[in-house]
Write a protein that holds these residues in place. Structure first.
Motif, PDB file in Angstrom:
ATOM      1  N   MET A   1      46.316  50.019  36.624  1.00  0.00           N
ATOM      2  CA  MET A   1      45.602  49.502  37.778  1.00  0.00           C
ATOM      3  C   MET A   1      45.696  47.977  37.769  1.00  0.00           C
ATOM      4  O   MET A   1      45.384  47.331  36.770  1.00  0.00           O
ATOM      5  N   ALA A   2      46.113  47.395  38.867  1.00  0.00           N
ATOM      6  CA  ALA A   2      46.271  45.941  38.962  1.00  0.00           C
ATOM      7  C   ALA A   2      44.912  45.281  39.151  1.00  0.00           C
ATOM      8  O   ALA A   2      44.070  45.755  39.906  1.00  0.00           O
ATOM      9  N   THR A   3      44.716  44.181  38.448  1.00  0.00           N
ATOM     10  CA  THR A   3      43.488  43.417  38.557  1.00  0.00           C
ATOM     11  C   THR A   3      43.723  42.248  39.506  1.00  0.00           C
ATOM     12  O   THR A   3      44.753  41.591  39.433  1.00  0.00           O
ATOM     13  N   ALA A   4      42.758  41.980  40.390  1.00  0.00           N
ATOM     14  CA  ALA A   4      42.875  40.844  41.300  1.00  0.00           C
ATOM     15  C   ALA A   4      42.880  39.548  40.494  1.00  0.00           C
ATOM     16  O   ALA A   4      42.195  39.428  39.478  1.00  0.00           O
ATOM     17  N   SER A   5      43.685  38.598  40.935  1.00  0.00           N
ATOM     18  CA  SER A   5      43.739  37.306  40.263  1.00  0.00           C
ATOM     19  C   SER A   5      43.974  36.213  41.300  1.00  0.00           C
ATOM     20  O   SER A   5      44.373  36.486  42.433  1.00  0.00           O
ATOM     21  N   ARG A  18      47.301  31.580  36.616  1.00  0.00           N
ATOM     22  CA  ARG A  18      46.753  32.797  37.197  1.00  0.00           C
ATOM     23  C   ARG A  18      45.439  33.128  36.490  1.00  0.00           C
ATOM     24  O   ARG A  18      45.401  33.309  35.274  1.00  0.00           O
ATOM     25  N   ILE A  19      44.365  33.195  37.280  1.00  0.00           N
ATOM     26  CA  ILE A  19      43.026  33.443  36.744  1.00  0.00           C
ATOM     27  C   ILE A  19      42.549  34.811  37.229  1.00  0.00           C
ATOM     28  O   ILE A  19      42.509  35.057  38.432  1.00  0.00           O
ATOM     29  N   PRO A  20      42.167  35.716  36.319  1.00  0.00           N
ATOM     30  CA  PRO A  20      41.637  37.016  36.738  1.00  0.00           C
ATOM     31  C   PRO A  20      40.331  36.848  37.520  1.00  0.00           C
ATOM     32  O   PRO A  20      39.510  35.971  37.206  1.00  0.00           O
ATOM     33  N   ALA A  21      40.134  37.671  38.535  1.00  0.00           N
ATOM     34  CA  ALA A  21      38.938  37.583  39.375  1.00  0.00           C
ATOM     35  C   ALA A  21      37.655  37.795  38.582  1.00  0.00           C
ATOM     36  O   ALA A  21      36.614  37.242  38.933  1.00  0.00           O
ATOM     37  N   ASP A  22      37.714  38.545  37.496  1.00  0.00           N
ATOM     38  CA  ASP A  22      36.500  38.786  36.711  1.00  0.00           C
ATOM     39  C   ASP A  22      36.084  37.574  35.879  1.00  0.00           C
ATOM     40  O   ASP A  22      35.043  37.598  35.218  1.00  0.00           O
ATOM     41  N   LYS A  23      36.840  36.500  35.902  1.00  0.00           N
ATOM     42  CA  LYS A  23      36.498  35.262  35.184  1.00  0.00           C
ATOM     43  C   LYS A  23      35.850  34.238  36.119  1.00  0.00           C
ATOM     44  O   LYS A  23      35.787  33.043  35.814  1.00  0.00           O
ATOM     45  N   GLU A  24      35.357  34.693  37.272  1.00  0.00           N
ATOM     46  CA  GLU A  24      34.726  33.805  38.246  1.00  0.00           C
ATOM     47  C   GLU A  24      33.588  33.016  37.612  1.00  0.00           C
ATOM     48  O   GLU A  24      32.755  33.558  36.891  1.00  0.00           O
ATOM     49  N   GLY A  25      33.575  31.703  37.844  1.00  0.00           N
ATOM     50  CA  GLY A  25      32.520  30.836  37.351  1.00  0.00           C
ATOM     51  C   GLY A  25      32.725  30.317  35.939  1.00  0.00           C
ATOM     52  O   GLY A  25      31.931  29.524  35.459  1.00  0.00           O
ATOM     53  N   LEU A  26      33.789  30.751  35.260  1.00  0.00           N
ATOM     54  CA  LEU A  26      34.045  30.308  33.890  1.00  0.00           C
ATOM     55  C   LEU A  26      35.145  29.255  33.869  1.00  0.00           C
ATOM     56  O   LEU A  26      36.082  29.309  34.656  1.00  0.00           O
ATOM     57  N   LEU A  40      36.333  28.715  38.844  1.00  0.00           N
ATOM     58  CA  LEU A  40      36.730  29.307  40.110  1.00  0.00           C
ATOM     59  C   LEU A  40      35.548  30.078  40.686  1.00  0.00           C
ATOM     60  O   LEU A  40      34.935  30.892  39.991  1.00  0.00           O
ATOM     61  N   TYR A  41      35.234  29.813  41.944  1.00  0.00           N
ATOM     62  CA  TYR A  41      34.199  30.573  42.654  1.00  0.00           C
ATOM     63  C   TYR A  41      34.818  31.146  43.907  1.00  0.00           C
ATOM     64  O   TYR A  41      35.288  30.407  44.771  1.00  0.00           O
ATOM     65  N   CYS A  42      34.863  32.467  44.015  1.00  0.00           N
ATOM     66  CA  CYS A  42      35.447  33.156  45.168  1.00  0.00           C
ATOM     67  C   CYS A  42      34.383  33.742  46.086  1.00  0.00           C
ATOM     68  O   CYS A  42      34.688  34.131  47.196  1.00  0.00           O
ATOM     69  N   HIS A  43      33.183  33.823  45.590  1.00  0.00           N
ATOM     70  CA  HIS A  43      32.089  34.400  46.355  1.00  0.00           C
ATOM     71  C   HIS A  43      30.975  33.358  46.504  1.00  0.00           C
ATOM     72  O   HIS A  43      30.834  32.482  45.650  1.00  0.00           O
ATOM     73  N   PRO A  44      30.178  33.468  47.567  1.00  0.00           N
ATOM     74  CA  PRO A  44      29.063  32.527  47.745  1.00  0.00           C
ATOM     75  C   PRO A  44      28.117  32.556  46.548  1.00  0.00           C
ATOM     76  O   PRO A  44      27.864  33.614  45.966  1.00  0.00           O
ATOM     77  N   GLN A  45      27.641  31.400  46.195  1.00  0.00           N
ATOM     78  CA  GLN A  45      26.695  31.265  45.094  1.00  0.00           C
ATOM     79  C   GLN A  45      25.342  30.864  45.670  1.00  0.00           C
ATOM     80  O   GLN A  45      25.241  29.887  46.397  1.00  0.00           O
ATOM     81  N   GLN A  46      24.313  31.621  45.366  1.00  0.00           N
ATOM     82  CA  GLN A  46      22.989  31.295  45.870  1.00  0.00           C
ATOM     83  C   GLN A  46      22.362  30.245  44.966  1.00  0.00           C
ATOM     84  O   GLN A  46      22.299  30.411  43.751  1.00  0.00           O
ATOM     85  N   MET A  47      21.921  29.161  45.555  1.00  0.00           N
ATOM     86  CA  MET A  47      21.319  28.051  44.816  1.00  0.00           C
ATOM     87  C   MET A  47      19.851  27.925  45.203  1.00  0.00           C
ATOM     88  O   MET A  47      19.441  28.364  46.265  1.00  0.00           O
ATOM     89  N   SER A  48      19.103  27.296  44.351  1.00  0.00           N
ATOM     90  CA  SER A  48      17.711  26.977  44.659  1.00  0.00           C
ATOM     91  C   SER A  48      17.575  25.460  44.634  1.00  0.00           C
ATOM     92  O   SER A  48      18.526  24.743  44.313  1.00  0.00           O
TER      93      SER A  48
END
Length: 71
Positions: A1-5, A18-26, A40-48
């Protein structure tokens, strides 16, 4: 199974990494010159109000911010 990157260019040498999608924020290291890569941030991050300033001050890339208030 291919992993998104995602492909991130190293700010020091320009090499594509090439950065795997599961390493988001690292943070990672460039495979060529071993310099630190920005997180790398691919999704919105909720901040306070407590986390916003530190995130903006430490993130090296552009940031799109949406502000809203409950009615």
């Amino acid at each position: 199974m291919a992993t998104a990157s995602y492909l991130i260019s190293c700010p020091s040498c320009g090499t594509g990494n090439r950065i795997p999608a599961d390493k988001e924020g690292l943070r990672g290291r460039c495979g060529n010159c071993k310099s630190a890569l920005p997180p790398l941030y691919c999704h919105p991050q909720q901040m306070s109000d407590r986390t916003f300033d530190s995130f903006i001050n430490s993130y090296p890339g552009p940031v799109l911010a949406e502000f809203w208030a409950p009615t």
